[in-house]
Design a protein around this motif. Structure first.
Motif, PDB file in Angstrom:
ATOM      1  N   GLY A 235       0.743  -1.317  -0.220  1.00  0.00           N
ATOM      2  CA  GLY A 235       0.414   0.062   0.276  1.00  0.00           C
ATOM      3  C   GLY A 235       0.966   1.494   0.139  1.00  0.00           C
ATOM      4  N   TYR A 236       0.591   1.799  -0.725  1.00  0.00           N
ATOM      5  CA  TYR A 236       1.004   3.549  -1.045  1.00  0.00           C
ATOM      6  C   TYR A 236       0.149   4.533  -0.428  1.00  0.00           C
ATOM      7  N   ASN A 237       0.564   5.777   0.208  1.00  0.00           N
ATOM      8  CA  ASN A 237       0.188   6.822   0.384  1.00  0.00           C
ATOM      9  C   ASN A 237      -0.053   7.988  -1.067  1.00  0.00           C
ATOM     10  N   GLN A 238      -0.632   9.105  -0.951  1.00  0.00           N
ATOM     11  CA  GLN A 238      -1.206  10.262  -2.206  1.00  0.00           C
ATOM     12  C   GLN A 238       0.539  10.452  -2.315  1.00  0.00           C
ATOM     13  N   ASP A 239       2.074   9.961  -1.839  1.00  0.00           N
ATOM     14  CA  ASP A 239       3.230  10.569  -2.013  1.00  0.00           C
ATOM     15  C   ASP A 239       4.228   9.623  -2.707  1.00  0.00           C
ATOM     16  N   ASP A 240       3.237   8.871  -2.659  1.00  0.00           N
ATOM     17  CA  ASP A 240       3.507   7.108  -3.531  1.00  0.00           C
ATOM     18  C   ASP A 240       4.897   6.622  -2.478  1.00  0.00           C
ATOM     19  N   VAL A 241       4.320   6.723  -0.887  1.00  0.00           N
ATOM     20  CA  VAL A 241       5.384   7.007   0.318  1.00  0.00           C
ATOM     21  C   VAL A 241       4.796   5.015   0.440  1.00  0.00           C
ATOM     22  N   LEU A 242       5.210   3.427   0.811  1.00  0.00           N
ATOM     23  CA  LEU A 242       5.167   2.930   1.457  1.00  0.00           C
ATOM     24  C   LEU A 242       4.933   3.095   2.582  1.00  0.00           C
ATOM     25  N   VAL A 243       3.165   2.579   2.647  1.00  0.00           N
ATOM     26  CA  VAL A 243       2.714   2.618   4.432  1.00  0.00           C
ATOM     27  C   VAL A 243       2.520   1.333   4.725  1.00  0.00           C
ATOM     28  N   MET A 244       2.438   0.033   3.303  1.00  0.00           N
ATOM     29  CA  MET A 244       2.313  -1.329   4.701  1.00  0.00           C
ATOM     30  C   MET A 244       2.212  -2.086   3.209  1.00  0.00           C
ATOM     31  N   ARG A 245       3.090  -3.372   3.391  1.00  0.00           N
ATOM     32  CA  ARG A 245       4.097  -4.461   2.758  1.00  0.00           C
ATOM     33  C   ARG A 245       3.493  -6.053   3.764  1.00  0.00           C
ATOM     34  N   CYS A 246       2.453  -6.803   2.832  1.00  0.00           N
ATOM     35  CA  CYS A 246       1.779  -7.786   3.789  1.00  0.00           C
ATOM     36  C   CYS A 246       2.693  -9.222   2.899  1.00  0.00           C
ATOM     37  N   THR A 247       2.974  -9.841   2.791  1.00  0.00           N
ATOM     38  CA  THR A 247       2.589 -11.362   2.502  1.00  0.00           C
ATOM     39  C   THR A 247       1.837 -12.112   2.949  1.00  0.00           C
ATOM     40  N   ARG A 248       0.847 -12.676   2.215  1.00  0.00           N
ATOM     41  CA  ARG A 248      -0.278 -13.022   2.355  1.00  0.00           C
ATOM     42  C   ARG A 248      -0.401 -14.831   1.447  1.00  0.00           C
ATOM     43  N   VAL A 249      -0.893 -15.702   2.235  1.00  0.00           N
ATOM     44  CA  VAL A 249      -0.659 -17.374   1.182  1.00  0.00           C
ATOM     45  C   VAL A 249      -2.241 -17.022   1.257  1.00  0.00           C
ATOM     46  N   GLY A 250      -2.584 -17.505   0.247  1.00  0.00           N
ATOM     47  CA  GLY A 250      -4.616 -17.934  -0.549  1.00  0.00           C
ATOM     48  C   GLY A 250      -4.656 -19.451  -0.861  1.00  0.00           C
ATOM     49  N   LEU A 251      -5.789 -19.807  -0.998  1.00  0.00           N
ATOM     50  CA  LEU A 251      -6.226 -21.293  -1.773  1.00  0.00           C
ATOM     51  C   LEU A 251      -7.099 -20.949  -2.922  1.00  0.00           C
ATOM     52  N   MET A 252      -7.119 -21.074  -3.989  1.00  0.00           N
ATOM     53  CA  MET A 252      -7.198 -20.344  -4.865  1.00  0.00           C
ATOM     54  C   MET A 252      -7.734 -21.772  -5.388  1.00  0.00           C
ATOM     55  N   SER A 253      -9.050 -21.803  -6.187  1.00  0.00           N
ATOM     56  CA  SER A 253      -9.561 -22.647  -7.071  1.00  0.00           C
ATOM     57  C   SER A 253      -9.156 -22.702  -8.148  1.00  0.00           C
ATOM     58  N   THR A 254      -8.688 -24.227  -8.943  1.00  0.00           N
ATOM     59  CA  THR A 254      -8.561 -24.609 -10.545  1.00  0.00           C
ATOM     60  C   THR A 254      -9.569 -24.381 -11.308  1.00  0.00           C
ATOM     61  N   MET A 255      -9.685 -23.922 -12.500  1.00  0.00           N
ATOM     62  CA  MET A 255     -10.228 -23.958 -13.417  1.00  0.00           C
ATOM     63  C   MET A 255     -11.399 -25.327 -13.538  1.00  0.00           C
ATOM     64  N   PRO A 256     -13.129 -24.969 -13.427  1.00  0.00           N
ATOM     65  CA  PRO A 256     -13.631 -26.351 -13.468  1.00  0.00           C
ATOM     66  C   PRO A 256     -13.521 -27.035 -15.217  1.00  0.00           C
ATOM     67  N   GLY A 257     -14.335 -28.237 -14.448  1.00  0.00           N
ATOM     68  CA  GLY A 257     -13.860 -29.156 -15.467  1.00  0.00           C
ATOM     69  C   GLY A 257     -13.209 -29.494 -16.634  1.00  0.00           C
ATOM     70  N   GLY A 258     -12.138 -28.758 -15.501  1.00  0.00           N
ATOM     71  CA  GLY A 258     -10.653 -29.378 -15.942  1.00  0.00           C
ATOM     72  C   GLY A 258      -9.505 -28.879 -17.149  1.00  0.00           C
ATOM     73  N   GLU A 259     -10.049 -27.126 -17.398  1.00  0.00           N
ATOM     74  CA  GLU A 259      -9.333 -26.249 -17.863  1.00  0.00           C
ATOM     75  C   GLU A 259      -8.007 -26.055 -18.505  1.00  0.00           C
ATOM     76  N   SER A 260      -7.704 -26.326 -17.543  1.00  0.00           N
ATOM     77  CA  SER A 260      -6.395 -26.216 -17.056  1.00  0.00           C
ATOM     78  C   SER A 260      -5.412 -26.479 -17.903  1.00  0.00           C
ATOM     79  N   ASP A 261      -4.414 -26.002 -18.692  1.00  0.00           N
ATOM     80  CA  ASP A 261      -3.036 -26.937 -19.749  1.00  0.00           C
ATOM     81  C   ASP A 261      -2.616 -26.543 -18.914  1.00  0.00           C
TER      82      ASP A 261
END
Length: 155
Positions: free
Chosen positions: A128-154
């Motif tokens: 996150g940056y403020n209006q002066d492009d100063v970094l105000v927040m940084r985080c590393t987050r881990v998320g569980l994401m869906s795979t493509m439905p119906g086996g569309e994956s390449d």
């Protein structure tokens, strides 16, 4: 509008999110009150004037929540299965009433789930940056994401 499926995330991809938000005094007072954080640094202007900041600062958990939401429309809307955790959160600069914040995200890593066939794990860095492009927040987050439905994956 939907977010990306696990297969669509590319390690190293960077996103500059379109949304921005100006922080109001009401944002800070309501969030701080709702979460029962009684720290005078957020609520007591006279006390806060005596601190290194010279005035009230925004509740840092609001900053995490706001910056963490900027990515949702383009990256995780309808495709996330939930957060698995935050590995690191930093606040290199305070946020004040009247600051306008924006966010950026980098995809740090990804791997298929070892226990689920319908999902994969993605590591995000949100900044996150403020209006002066100063970094105000940084985080590393881990998320569980869906795979493509119906086996569309390449992948």
């Amino acid at each position: 509008m939907r977010g990306l499926y696990f297969e669509e995330f590319e390690v190293g991809a960077e996103y500059r999110h379109a949304f921005r938000r100006t922080i109001t005094e009401m944002d800070n007072v309501m969030f701080t009150s709702l979460t029962m954080n009684l720290a005078p640094l957020h609520l007591d202007e006279e006390y806060a004037k005596t601190t290194i900041h010279g005035g009230r600062v925004l509740n840092s958990l609001f900053t995490v929540a706001l910056i963490g939401a900027f990515h949702v429309p383009e990256l995780t809307m309808g495709t996330t299965l939930g957060n698995l955790g935050y590995e690191k959160i930093e606040f290199p600069h305070p946020v004040f009433h009247g600051d306008t914040l924006r966010g950026e995200t980098t995809i740090l890593d990804k791997r298929a789930s070892k226990s689920r066939t319908d999902s994969g794990i993605v590591w995000f860095e949100h900044r996150g940056y403020n209006q002066d492009d100063v970094l105000v927040m940084r985080c590393t987050r881990v998320g569980l994401m869906s795979t493509m439905p119906g086996g569309e994956s390449d992948s």
